[in-house]
Enzyme design. Structure first.
Site, PDB file in Angstrom:
ATOM      1  N   GLY A 147     -59.441  -0.549  68.425  1.00 39.08           N
ATOM      2  CA  GLY A 147     -60.578  -0.346  68.841  1.00 39.08           C
ATOM      3  C   GLY A 147     -60.624   0.242  70.393  1.00 39.08           C
ATOM      4  N   MET A 169     -51.709  -9.690  65.581  1.00 43.10           N
ATOM      5  CA  MET A 169     -50.377 -10.303  66.183  1.00 43.10           C
ATOM      6  C   MET A 169     -50.632 -11.651  66.445  1.00 43.10           C
ATOM      7  SD  MET A 169     -49.650  -7.190  68.942  1.00 43.10           S
ATOM      8  CE  MET A 169     -51.065  -7.733  69.960  1.00 43.10           C
ATOM      9  N   CYS A 185     -47.469  -5.171  76.910  1.00 45.62           N
ATOM     10  CA  CYS A 185     -47.770  -5.856  75.467  1.00 45.62           C
ATOM     11  C   CYS A 185     -48.156  -4.656  74.510  1.00 45.62           C
ATOM     12  CB  CYS A 185     -49.047  -6.759  75.418  1.00 45.62           C
ATOM     13  SG  CYS A 185     -49.470  -7.251  73.917  1.00 45.62           S
TER      14      CYS A 185
END
Length: 352
Positions: A130, A33, A104
């Site tokens: 992750g 992103m 987010c």
């Protein structure tokens, strides 16, 4: 074999995730992103919202090439500005303590990024990151469950509690069973350059006050004596539970107890004032099957909190009351409370 998109941040967790999935025979590609839109208020480095994102992209591209996968970067900065930066700024102005990473994850990483990938015409069966958390499908309730990471010190389920059933159905977390050292060991075995790299970047390195162009002076008041102990230049410089950097001198340690946006006042008091017996939580997102009767749960009031046992009482569809068995410290308005049944994330919401 599945086609898997892996969210990459140039760190050891995401890079090793991509390598593991590739080694298992999946068709993998990496994505990143782009969050910074040129905002000069942002720190120069050490943050995912900064000019250093360009360096991160180049590192990700290099790591992807070494693994042997395609790589793409997607600009979602406009949505990040609206959903995260503006949310953070408005929250602090109201005397709230927001959690940008939670917002987010739900609005950008697992929503806006998904849409950007699909708009590019790239198809994927699953999206992997992750994160130290897990997902499993419960046949009994027909719901996807969010699990705590096996290593509770690194568990990141707190930051993911706002994910929807649709989002969870598309996500995998290969690091669920790992400790950080497990991940580094795997990275070394794969000869990955990131094996010894330090932790991933924060959302915003430095003080959030950089987001504000103004000063708004007000009083710092002792909540017990109503004595004015000093003055501040904006309540956004403070958060509930804060002890250091208050700019006042007193005979005993004082902590920020509450922030009043209407009177522009910072209230301070001794540590006892930071403990609460109960709290009402709004905008609740149920990951497990919603409950309408009271239940017991382990409740985390912030990401670093080990959790406190409590009785949880559903009030409305998206409102719960939490009564702690023992007084619990530092519950800030704007922060989230997340409820767990052992390793299963039941629900979470925001304190207002």
């Amino acid at each position: 074999m599945e086609k898997i998109a892996v969210g990459m941040s140039a760190g050891v967790d995401s890079t090793t995730t991509a390598k593991i999935l590739k080694e298992k025979g999946n068709e993998v590609f990496g994505v990143t992103m782009l969050l910074w839109n040129g905002d000069k208020r942002a720190p120069l480095s050490g943050s995912c919202y900064s000019p250093s994102q360009l360096k991160m992209v180049e590192e990700c591209r290099k790591y992807a090439q070494a693994i042997g996968i395609d790589y793409y970067a997607f600009d979602v900065s406009d949505m990040f500005q609206k959903k995260v930066i503006d949310y953070v700024a408005e929250s602090y102005k109201k005397g709230l303590t927001p959690n940008p990473c939670i917002m987010c994850n739900s609005q950008i990483k697992f929503m806006a990024l998904f849409e950007a990938i699909e708009k590019q015409g790239l198809e994927f069966d699953k999206f992997a990151t992750g994160h130290y958390a897990g997902i499993k499908y419960d046949e009994k309730t027909k719901r996807y469950l969010l699990l705590r990471g096996k290593n509770l010190i690194k568990d990141q389920s707190y930051f993911l509690y706002r994910l929807t059933q649709n989002q969870l159905s598309k996500i995998i977390f290969p690091m669920h069973e790992n400790t950080k050292e497990d991940t580094r060991k795997m990275a070394r075995e794969y000869n990955l350059e990131v094996a010894e790299k330090s932790e991933s970047q924060d959302f915003f390195a430095g003080e959030y006050s950089r987001l504000f162009d103004e000063d708004r002076e007000g009083d710092i008041i002792n909540i017990d004596t109503n004595e004015i102990l000093g003055h501040h230049k904006g309540i956004w410089h403070y958060t509930v539970g804060q002890r250091k950097g208050l700019g006042i001198a007193y005979k005993e340690p004082l902590f920020v107890v509450s922030l009043d946006s209407k009177t522009n006042t910072v209230y301070v008091g001794n540590k006892n004032h930071t403990f609460v017996n109960e709290v009402t939580v709004y905008d609740v997102n149920w990951i497990a099957e919603p409950r309408d009767k009271e239940f017991e749960a382990l409740v985390k009031t912030r990401s670093a909190h080990k959790g406190s046992m409590a009785r949880v009482i559903p009030i409305e569809e998206n409102v719960i009351n939490i009564k702690f068995f023992e007084p619990t410290g530092i519950v800030a308005r704007g922060q989230s409370c997340v409820c767990y049944d052992e390793d299963v994330t039941l629900c979470g919401g925001v304190v207002y």
